[in-house]
Design an enzyme around this catalytic site. Structure first.
Site, PDB file in Angstrom:
ATOM      1  N   TYR A  32      44.334  13.649  21.386  1.00 21.46           N
ATOM      2  CA  TYR A  32      46.014  13.445  22.282  1.00 21.46           C
ATOM      3  C   TYR A  32      46.141  14.501  23.191  1.00 21.46           C
ATOM      4  O   TYR A  32      45.383  15.526  23.416  1.00 21.46           O
ATOM      5  CB  TYR A  32      47.077  13.741  21.049  1.00 21.46           C
ATOM      6  N   ARG A  51      41.107  17.767  30.238  1.00 19.67           N
ATOM      7  CA  ARG A  51      40.814  18.543  28.799  1.00 19.67           C
ATOM      8  C   ARG A  51      40.859  17.127  27.867  1.00 19.67           C
ATOM      9  O   ARG A  51      40.015  16.748  26.848  1.00 19.67           O
ATOM     10  CB  ARG A  51      42.145  19.291  28.243  1.00 19.67           C
ATOM     11  N   ARG A  99      37.358   1.010   6.184  1.00 16.53           N
ATOM     12  CA  ARG A  99      37.199   2.298   5.848  1.00 16.53           C
ATOM     13  C   ARG A  99      35.965   2.927   5.658  1.00 16.53           C
ATOM     14  O   ARG A  99      35.387   2.579   4.578  1.00 16.53           O
ATOM     15  CB  ARG A  99      38.222   2.801   5.132  1.00 16.53           C
ATOM     16  N   HIS A 101      32.893   6.642   6.489  1.00 19.77           N
ATOM     17  CA  HIS A 101      32.983   7.719   7.301  1.00 19.77           C
ATOM     18  C   HIS A 101      32.074   7.760   8.655  1.00 19.77           C
ATOM     19  O   HIS A 101      32.622   8.127   9.626  1.00 19.77           O
ATOM     20  CB  HIS A 101      32.151   8.720   6.502  1.00 19.77           C
ATOM     21  N   LYS A 145      41.045  18.851  21.023  1.00 17.88           N
ATOM     22  CA  LYS A 145      42.597  18.696  20.711  1.00 17.88           C
ATOM     23  C   LYS A 145      42.647  17.282  20.128  1.00 17.88           C
ATOM     24  O   LYS A 145      42.886  16.116  20.516  1.00 17.88           O
ATOM     25  CB  LYS A 145      43.302  18.281  22.193  1.00 17.88           C
ATOM     26  N   GLU A 177      44.882  32.640  17.817  1.00 27.48           N
ATOM     27  CA  GLU A 177      46.151  31.741  18.610  1.00 27.48           C
ATOM     28  C   GLU A 177      47.307  31.638  17.782  1.00 27.48           C
ATOM     29  O   GLU A 177      47.149  31.964  16.601  1.00 27.48           O
ATOM     30  CB  GLU A 177      45.623  30.557  19.160  1.00 27.48           C
ATOM     31  N   LEU A 201      42.159  26.637  21.141  1.00 23.60           N
ATOM     32  CA  LEU A 201      42.372  25.396  22.161  1.00 23.60           C
ATOM     33  C   LEU A 201      42.525  26.239  23.412  1.00 23.60           C
ATOM     34  O   LEU A 201      43.533  27.055  23.455  1.00 23.60           O
ATOM     35  CB  LEU A 201      43.667  24.326  21.883  1.00 23.60           C
TER      36      LEU A 201
END
Length: 285
Positions: A32, A51, A99, A101, A145, A177, A201
């Site tokens: 995102y 990014r 579903r 992995h 991110k 951070e 990040l």
């Protein structure tokens, strides 16, 4: 009613739906970006998009649209929601599939986005904030991110319950951070911040502030620093898309810089405000 972005369509918010088997919903398998809007314009757009491409590459996730096409849609989203000062949020998941992995074959990436009005604070940085020092329990790829933010959420909640606005995280004796920001300290006029490795990040506002520091001839050190250095710093401040440049005046029960924002942070806030004013002027011309 607010308009949202779903794939290549603009829809009323109440028509937004998530597939039960979307991998973002089930695994946090997605990325995102959150981009500030000033004067109806996307702020630091190129850095955000670079990014985004890096995050997608690290997860081997296919972007559903070109950066140019995505940018056009985000600008349209701003216009449809009549955003002046606000925030654009969008995410891309690996898509919906039964579903398991392993990466699914044939799944198509899913993009969703929204826009909100978010007026700037009337006097950013005047008072400063209280933060709490919290253990950094997150995974080892904080440089991507992703939608996996539970560690950040738990830290932010713990700080909130302690009466703080933010959590500053540490691994052992090393400050990393914040739960949703980058952290800077000032010692003898020099900025110090954690290097952009896999423990943090590399925030877009972080990069912008480093650029402002260079213009203002403020020395910078990107290096590890300790919790002891944090508490003994002349100044502490955080940076993020939402917080911009926000001084920290209290960590847990200890005052920083006598409980007042410091001179270096104020210089950076002034420079930040000048850039926003320039964007507003350009938008009106």
């Amino acid at each position: 009613m607010a308009t949202i972005l779903y794939q290549d369509q603009f829809l009323p918010r109440d028509r937004g739906r998530v597939d039960m088997e979307d991998r973002g919903y089930q695994f946090g398998d997605g990325i995102y970006e959150a981009i500030r809007v000033y004067g109806g314009r996307l702020f630091l757009l190129d850095l955000h998009m670079k990014r985004l491409e890096r995050s997608a590459g690290e997860l081997r996730l296919q972007l559903p649209y070109s950066i140019g096409h995505l940018t056009d849609n985000l600008q349209t989203l701003i216009e449809k929601n009549k955003i002046d000062d606000g925030l654009i949020y969008f995410q891309i998941t690996r898509g919906a599939a039964p579903r398991k992995h392993l990466f699914p074959e044939g799944a198509e990436s899913v993009l969703t986005g929204s826009a909100i009005n978010l007026p700037r604070r009337s006097a950013p940085g005047e008072a400063g904030i209280k933060v709490s020092l919290i253990d950094d329990i997150r995974w080892l790829r904080c440089d991507i991110k992703t939608l996996n933010l539970l560690g950040n959420v738990l830290a932010k909640q713990e700080a909130h319950e302690q009466g703080s606005e933010e959590a500053i995280l540490h691994r052992g004796n090393t400050v990393t951070e914040g739960s949703s920001c980058n952290v800077f300290i000032v010692k003898e006029g020099r900025l110090v911040t954690h290097p952009a490795d896999h423990f943090i990040l590399n925030g877009i506002t972080r990069l912008f502030v480093l650029g402002l520091a260079k213009k203002l001839s403020i020395p910078v050190e990107e290096r590890l620093f300790s919790t002891e250095e944090l508490f003994s710093a002349d100044e502490v401040f955080i940076t993020s898309t939402g917080a911009e440049v926000t001084p920290v005046v209290r960590i847990d029960n200890q005052l920083i810089a006598g409980g007042r924002p410091g001179a270096v942070a104020r210089r950076l806030i002034d420079a930040f405000n000048e850039e926003v004013a320039r964007i507003r002027t350009a938008a009106l011309s």
